[in-house]
Design an enzyme around this catalytic site. Structure first.
Site, mmCIF file in Angstrom:
data_model
loop_
_atom_site.group_PDB
_atom_site.id
_atom_site.type_symbol
_atom_site.label_atom_id
_atom_site.label_comp_id
_atom_site.label_asym_id
_atom_site.label_seq_id
_atom_site.Cartn_x
_atom_site.Cartn_y
_atom_site.Cartn_z
ATOM 1 N N ARG A 56 -1.085 22.016 9.760
ATOM 2 C CA ARG A 56 -0.205 21.762 8.606
ATOM 3 C C ARG A 56 1.251 21.891 9.042
ATOM 4 N NH1 ARG A 56 1.379 25.608 5.440
ATOM 5 N NH2 ARG A 56 -0.572 26.748 5.378
ATOM 6 N N TYR A 109 9.797 1.088 -6.836
ATOM 7 C CA TYR A 109 8.340 1.248 -6.931
ATOM 8 C C TYR A 109 8.018 2.164 -8.121
ATOM 9 C CZ TYR A 109 3.674 2.919 -5.688
ATOM 10 O OH TYR A 109 2.355 3.266 -5.712
ATOM 11 N N ASP A 182 14.090 3.598 1.017
ATOM 12 C CA ASP A 182 12.668 3.301 1.224
ATOM 13 C C ASP A 182 12.600 1.930 1.904
ATOM 14 O OD1 ASP A 182 10.055 2.386 0.999
ATOM 15 O OD2 ASP A 182 9.716 3.311 -0.957
ATOM 16 N N LYS A 207 1.338 0.774 4.533
ATOM 17 C CA LYS A 207 1.581 -0.661 4.397
ATOM 18 C C LYS A 207 1.780 -1.306 5.779
ATOM 19 C CE LYS A 207 1.378 0.142 -0.040
ATOM 20 N NZ LYS A 207 1.623 1.534 -0.257
#
Ligand SMILES: Cc1ncc(COP(=O)(O)O)c(C=O)c1O
Length: 396
Positions: A56, A109, A182, A207
């Site tokens: 993590r 988005y 972004d 993506k």
């Protein structure tokens, strides 16, 4: 001699010693890393010496992905996250505090908008939405709000508006704000926002970076100092990327250039063809000389990309009929994959917006967003032709 279970555990967890360099980054599918002694573990955990202790916090495969995307984005450092939204969330909250305002562009988005409006506003962080194409309006909002952050998308989802990043970076910096971008729709092959003055750049690596619709991932890149400021959020909030997922994104990166070239070439053929079809009211594609974003895009993008949108004159009903008739393109909400994906944002990704909010975000009821894939362009044209006929039949 140890007994069977002990022997099995030790035998199966002994890492092979490898002197040669593997051709692909190995998947370090391990939750934790052990050290030679307690002092080393303490040093690694406190950052006194480089190394790995717990995945993590850091993992070699996910670290390799962060570094690779940083290099492609002309950034000093990068950090990988479990999803694009985890990356966006970490980037935003590393730069803003309760009581402050974010200036963000309207064309955004849907889930990013939700994060700002539904989650962050509940924590005392407000957002003012502005038109990304009007730098004077953006600047006035920055002055009025004293915002520490200006948030934009290089190419907006779903309206395919290209933001003038150099002008927005200059405006943000003039008023003491950071520019967060972004860059998912453009990919670093088409645009590297850091080169235009952005401070942090985020990706949904789900993506184009991975490209095959088989993994969820996110990345943030920027200066080492700014990326280091994100690490405590990654560690404490727990949005770490799994090593196998990092490997899948790494596997996509070497073909990003040829995929983006092909996506762009096909979109460049489809966009003008679509604009001439009966029942298509408007096509949004920055490669079209008539597109309002063309001038900025020609300056800022190395290729115009694979994302286009078009408005059907028949509105919502036509949009639904178009989607239902598709045989080649996939009906889903994602993008940036080998297969063409067409979606109807008003009923999917932006369903949370009412008619007025849709209008304000520039989303027409009959807007379809298309992520142009790598199929043969003739097959896509035939699929679109059939779907347009179905849309026209549904709305006399
Ligand atoms: C522009 C953009 N940014 C961020 C995201 C969120 O990415 P993820 O689904 O990997 O969390 C998406 C998802 O569609 C997107 O289109």
């Amino acid at each position: 001699m140890a007994r069977f279970s002990t022997r099995a555990i030790l035998a199966a967890t002994r890492s092979p010693a490898v002197d040669q360099v593997p051709s692909a980054v190995p998947i370090y599918q391990s939750a934790a890393f052990s050290t030679a002694d307690a002092a080393e573990l303490g040093d690694v955990l406190t950052g006194a010496r480089p190394g790995y202790a717990y995945s993590r916090i850091d993992n070699p495969t996910t670290a390799a992905l962060g570094a690779a995307v940083a290099e492609l984005e002309s950034a000093e450092a990068g950090l990988a996250f479990a999803t694009g939204m985890a990356a966006i969330h970490a980037a935003i909250i590393s730069t803003v505090r309760a009581g402050q305002t974010i200036v963000a562009t309207q064309a955004l988005y849907g889930t990013t908008r939700d994060l700002l409006v539904r989650i962050l506003s509940g924590l005392g962080i407000e957002t003012e939405f502005v038109d990304p194409t009007d730098v004077a309006v953006v600047e006035a909002a920055l002055v009025r709000s004293g915002a520490p952050v200006l948030y934009v998308e290089t190419i907006s989802n779903p309206t395919i508006i290209v933001a003038d990043l150099a002008a927005l970076a200059e405006a943000a910096h003039r008023h003491g704000a950071m520019l967060l971008v972004d860059n998912t729709f453009a990919s670093p092959y088409a645009c590297r926002p850091i080169e235009r003055g952005a401070d942090l750049v985020m990706h949904s690596a789900t993506k184009y970076l991975s490209g095959h619709a088989d993994v969820l991932a996110g990345v943030v890149v920027g200066s080492r100092e700014r990326v280091d400021a994100l690490r405590p959020i990654l560690v404490d909030a727990g949005g770490a990327l799994a090593p196998l997922a990092a490997f899948l994104v790494l596997r996509g990166l070497p073909t990003l250039a040829i995929r983006m070239e092909r996506h762009s070439q096909t979109a460049m053929e489809l966009a003008p063809w679509l604009a001439g079809q009966q029942g298509v009211a408007r096509v949004h594609y920055p490669g079209l000389a008539t597109d309002p974003s063309h001038e900025v895009a020609a300056r800022q993008l190395d290729v115009f990309g694979g994302m286009l949108a078009f408005e059907l004159a028949g509105g919502r009903e036509a949009g639904r009929a178009f989607l239902d008739a598709m045989l080649v393109a996939e009906r889903t909400a994602s993008l940036g994959a080998v297969r063409t994906i067409t979606t109807h944002p008003p009923s999917t990704t932006h369903r949370q917006l009412d008619e007025e909010a849709l209008r304000a975000a520039g989303i027409a009821p009959g807007l379809l967003r298309c992520s142009v894939g790598l199929e043969d362009v003739e097959d896509l044209r035939e699929d679109f032709e059939r779907s347009l006929a179905a849309a026209r039949a549904a709305t006399p």
